[in-house]
Design a protein around this motif. Structure first.
Motif, PDB file in Angstrom:
ATOM      1  N   SER A 217      -2.622   4.749  -4.692  1.00 45.94           N
ATOM      2  CA  SER A 217      -2.243   5.176  -3.345  1.00 45.94           C
ATOM      3  C   SER A 217      -3.455   5.666  -2.556  1.00 45.94           C
ATOM      4  O   SER A 217      -4.470   6.060  -3.118  1.00 45.94           O
TER       5      SER A 217
ATOM      6  N   THR B 208       0.839  -1.195   0.000  1.00 42.68           N
ATOM      7  CA  THR B 208       0.000   0.000   0.000  1.00 42.68           C
ATOM      8  C   THR B 208       0.873   1.243   0.000  1.00 42.68           C
ATOM      9  O   THR B 208       1.772   1.375   0.827  1.00 42.68           O
TER      10      THR B 208
ATOM     11  N   LEU C  60       4.173  -1.067   3.632  1.00 40.77           N
ATOM     12  CA  LEU C  60       3.564   0.251   3.554  1.00 40.77           C
ATOM     13  C   LEU C  60       4.607   1.241   3.065  1.00 40.77           C
ATOM     14  O   LEU C  60       5.714   1.296   3.598  1.00 40.77           O
TER      15      LEU C  60
ATOM     16  N   TYR D  84       0.905   5.280   0.599  1.00 44.19           N
ATOM     17  CA  TYR D  84       0.148   6.290   1.323  1.00 44.19           C
ATOM     18  C   TYR D  84       0.668   7.676   0.955  1.00 44.19           C
ATOM     19  O   TYR D  84       1.844   7.971   1.112  1.00 44.19           O
TER      20      TYR D  84
END
Length: 115
Positions: A48, A30, A68, A32
């Motif tokens: 994102s 993921t 992450l 961010y």
């Protein structure tokens, strides 16, 4: 005795633009975006998650070993590093910081997406 500042001791793993670009679109990773809403809307790393919200903890996966990757505008922006460190303090172990941010991403000609 001076209190220990965890922000100076805990450091997320650095990740280059090139390395990060090979990970876009993977379901197990993921990205961010910790930019302002205006920068986010102007274009972000495809897939994102917009992270600059009050209830950011709800955006994190249950799996504390998930990969992450945090970024903001560029190397002068410290928000993404701070967000990554805060996430690590919650027990996440596979946290990366893409210091060159979305501006570096764009300079390299990597794809962006808009909401």
């Amino acid at each position: 005795m001076t209190p220990i500042d965890l922000q100076t001791l805990v450091k997320p793993n650095p990740i280059s633009l090139r390395e990060a670009s090979t990970l876009v679109g993977r379901e197990d990773i993921t990205f961010y975006d910790v930019n302002t809403l205006e920068i986010w809307a102007d274009g972000h790393v495809p897939g994102s998650v917009y992270f600059n919200v009050k209830r950011w903890k709800r955006l994190l996966p249950e799996n504390k070993d998930a990969t992450l990757i945090f970024y903001c505008a560029n190397q002068l922006c410290d928000s993404s590093r701070e967000a990554a460190v805060s996430t690590m303090e919650l027990g996440y172990t596979n946290v990366f910081h893409m210091a060159d941010g979305i501006w570096g991403w764009r300079q390299r000609g990597y794809p962006i997406e808009r909401p």
